[in-house]
Enzyme design. Structure first.
Site, short mmCIF file in Angstrom:
data_model
loop_
_atom_site.label_atom_id
_atom_site.label_comp_id
_atom_site.label_asym_id
_atom_site.label_seq_id
_atom_site.Cartn_x
_atom_site.Cartn_y
_atom_site.Cartn_z
N GLU A 66 1.64 -8.28 8.33
CA GLU A 66 1.95 -6.84 8.38
C GLU A 66 2.88 -6.44 7.25
O GLU A 66 3.24 -5.26 7.12
CB GLU A 66 2.58 -6.48 9.74
CG GLU A 66 1.62 -6.56 10.91
CD GLU A 66 0.33 -5.78 10.68
OE1 GLU A 66 0.39 -4.65 10.18
OE2 GLU A 66 -0.75 -6.33 10.99
N ASP A 120 -8.66 2.64 -25.08
CA ASP A 120 -9.11 2.65 -23.70
C ASP A 120 -8.92 4.02 -23.06
O ASP A 120 -8.05 4.78 -23.46
CB ASP A 120 -8.29 1.65 -22.86
CG ASP A 120 -8.69 0.23 -23.14
OD1 ASP A 120 -9.84 0.02 -23.59
OD2 ASP A 120 -7.86 -0.67 -22.91
N ARG A 151 -2.90 -7.03 -21.04
CA ARG A 151 -3.75 -6.61 -22.16
C ARG A 151 -3.06 -5.57 -23.05
O ARG A 151 -3.57 -5.22 -24.11
CB ARG A 151 -5.13 -6.18 -21.69
CG ARG A 151 -5.18 -5.01 -20.77
CD ARG A 151 -6.52 -4.92 -20.07
NE ARG A 151 -7.65 -4.69 -20.97
CZ ARG A 151 -7.86 -3.55 -21.63
NH1 ARG A 151 -7.01 -2.55 -21.50
NH2 ARG A 151 -8.91 -3.41 -22.42
N PRO A 177 0.81 -1.23 0.00
CA PRO A 177 0.00 0.00 0.00
C PRO A 177 0.84 1.27 0.00
O PRO A 177 0.34 2.35 -0.30
CB PRO A 177 -0.83 -0.11 1.28
CG PRO A 177 -0.37 -1.30 2.02
CD PRO A 177 0.52 -2.10 1.14
N1 SAM Z 1 0.95 -3.33 7.64
C1 SAM Z 1 0.66 -2.84 6.34
C2 SAM Z 1 0.27 -1.38 6.42
O1 SAM Z 1 -0.16 -0.94 7.46
O2 SAM Z 1 0.36 -0.72 5.39
C3 SAM Z 1 -0.45 -3.60 5.66
C4 SAM Z 1 -0.06 -4.95 5.24
S1 SAM Z 1 -1.32 -5.72 4.33
C5 SAM Z 1 -2.40 -6.30 5.57
C6 SAM Z 1 -0.56 -7.20 3.78
C7 SAM Z 1 -0.03 -7.15 2.37
O3 SAM Z 1 -1.09 -6.89 1.46
C8 SAM Z 1 1.00 -6.10 2.05
O4 SAM Z 1 2.29 -6.50 2.43
C9 SAM Z 1 0.87 -5.97 0.56
O5 SAM Z 1 1.62 -6.97 -0.12
C10 SAM Z 1 -0.59 -6.24 0.31
N2 SAM Z 1 -1.40 -5.02 0.09
C11 SAM Z 1 -2.40 -4.58 0.88
N3 SAM Z 1 -2.95 -3.48 0.40
C12 SAM Z 1 -2.31 -3.19 -0.76
C13 SAM Z 1 -2.44 -2.17 -1.74
N4 SAM Z 1 -3.32 -1.19 -1.62
N5 SAM Z 1 -1.63 -2.22 -2.82
C14 SAM Z 1 -0.71 -3.19 -2.95
N6 SAM Z 1 -0.54 -4.18 -2.05
C15 SAM Z 1 -1.32 -4.20 -0.97
#
Ligand code: SAM
Length: 214
Positions: free
Chosen positions: A114, A167, A152, A87
């Site tokens: 996490e 697109d 794509r 994220p």
């Molecule tokens: N502890 C992290 C935080 O507070 O930002 C969140 C971890 S999340 C529960 C677990 C995993 O989901 C991340 O390591 C990532 O690989 C993936 N993930 C979750 N949201 C994402 C997003 N918006 N974009 C990309 N990957 C995401």
């Protein structure tokens, strides 16, 4: 384009890869997708891939050893960038997808819990991508989003070779908008398709579509 996906839940990908355009693209060898189970690389006798965080705090962290070995192994046959879905990465967009589609190969790493041990993040990751400012339970859906969007753009993946160029957000078309689409029947529950679209007059249709861009 070759994608190697690293995950502790490889089965999440099964149904997606067996449907529609992605299925055809795999069959016609326009794309190759290998999904690897990170757990198989764990040297722990219980195949553990997570542990409690140093310093305390909520949740578990993906341990470095299985990630290190999995990435090392996959890199032997995939020379593309290692992309970590997180994220906190750069927000994914059509132009990022276009840039990524220029690579011939890439490795997509899906986090869970996490996230991953920082040492892996600092030493083995080339790029961090977020699919939006929200938090999911894992990186599998983000990996599918990136893989689908990039695929794509690969010539020949869409039935009609150039159709992705029309697109929204496409650089080639240089517009961020989309015109309304209609299909048969010409009348549905009293709602008519705009007459101009039935006219067969291509110039007028183009003008109408330009006016309707939203
Ligand atoms: N502890 C992290 C935080 O507070 O930002 C969140 C971890 S999340 C529960 C677990 C995993 O989901 C991340 O390591 C990532 O690989 C993936 N993930 C979750 N949201 C994402 C997003 N918006 N974009 C990309 N990957 C995401």
């Amino acid at each position: 384009m070759k994608f190697d996906i690293l995950t502790i839940f490889p089965q999440i990908f099964d149904s997606y890869l067996k449907e529609s355009i992605i299925k055809r693209a795999i069959k016609s060898r326009k794309i190759e997708i290998n999904v690897h189970d990170i757990r198989k690389f764990s040297k722990d006798k219980h195949k553990k891939v997570d542990d409690i965080p140093f310093g305390g705090g909520a949740g578990m962290v993906m341990t470095p050893q299985p990630l290190y070995d999995a990435i090392k192994c996959v890199k032997k046959s995939n020379k593309g960038p290692v992309v970590f879905l997180t994220p906190h990465g750069a927000t994914f967009s059509q132009s990022k997808a276009e840039k990524l589609s220029k690579h011939k190969e890439m490795i997509l790493l899906c986090g869970r819990y996490e996230g991953i041990d920082q040492r892996i993040q600092e030493s083995m990751i080339d790029m961090e991508i977020s699919i939006g400012k929200y938090v999911l339970t894992g990186g599998e859906l983000p990996a599918m989003v990136v893989m689908d969007c990039v695929s794509r753009l690969i010539p020949g993946v869409l039935g009609k070779e150039e159709s992705h160029m029309e697109d929204s957000f496409s650089k080639k078309l240089d517009r961020k908008k989309e015109y309304p689409h209609y299909t048969r029947p010409a009348e549905f529950k009293g709602m008519r398709v705009p007459e101009v679209l039935l006219s067969g007059h291509h110039k007028k249709i183009e003008e109408w579509r330009k006016k309707k861009l939203k």
